[in-house]
Design a protein around this motif. Structure first.
Motif: not given
Length: 117
Positions: A40, A66-67, A70, A73-74, A90-91, A93-94, A98
């Motif tokens: 991240l 994954f980080g 996110m 995505g943010v 972030g949600v 994008a992932a 998930t």
């Protein structure tokens, strides 16, 4: 050559995790969380993108990817949606990864039929 770079990069990330398990008193959960946070932070600083371009899936598949996903995505949602993008980017994008992890875990649980010991 791309496959070799992906294999070596992913292997080095996994070897770093194994060294942390073997040489420190950190629990695997803390190491996992550390990899997500490291991805991240590196993604937010723009330092993970060159690694993704070099190693492609060798850097995207480990949990540090994954980080970085996110963080990207943010960044994108912040540009499009403003301050609300900080909470939702972030949600969004992932979400696909998930959902796939939950679905395949459910399939494995149905097929595996775990038993009490």
């Amino acid at each position: 050559m791309t496959l070799i770079f992906a294999f070596l990069t992913g292997g080095m990330i996994c070897a770093a995790g194994q060294l942390l398990i073997d040489k420190t008193a950190l629990t695997p959960a803390r190491i996992l969380t550390g990899f997500v946070v490291a991805g991240l932070v590196l993604g937010a600083l723009g330092l993970y993108q060159p690694l993704l371009e070099f190693a492609q899936e060798g850097a995207a598949v480990p949990i540090s990817g994954f980080g970085a996903l996110m963080a990207q995505g943010v960044r994108d949602a912040l540009r499009e949606d403003g301050a609300l993008g900080i909470l939702t980017g972030g949600v969004k994008a992932a979400a696909a990864g998930t959902a796939a992890a939950i679905f395949f875990s459910l399939c494995a649980a149905i097929v595996g039929k775990s038993r009490d010991k």
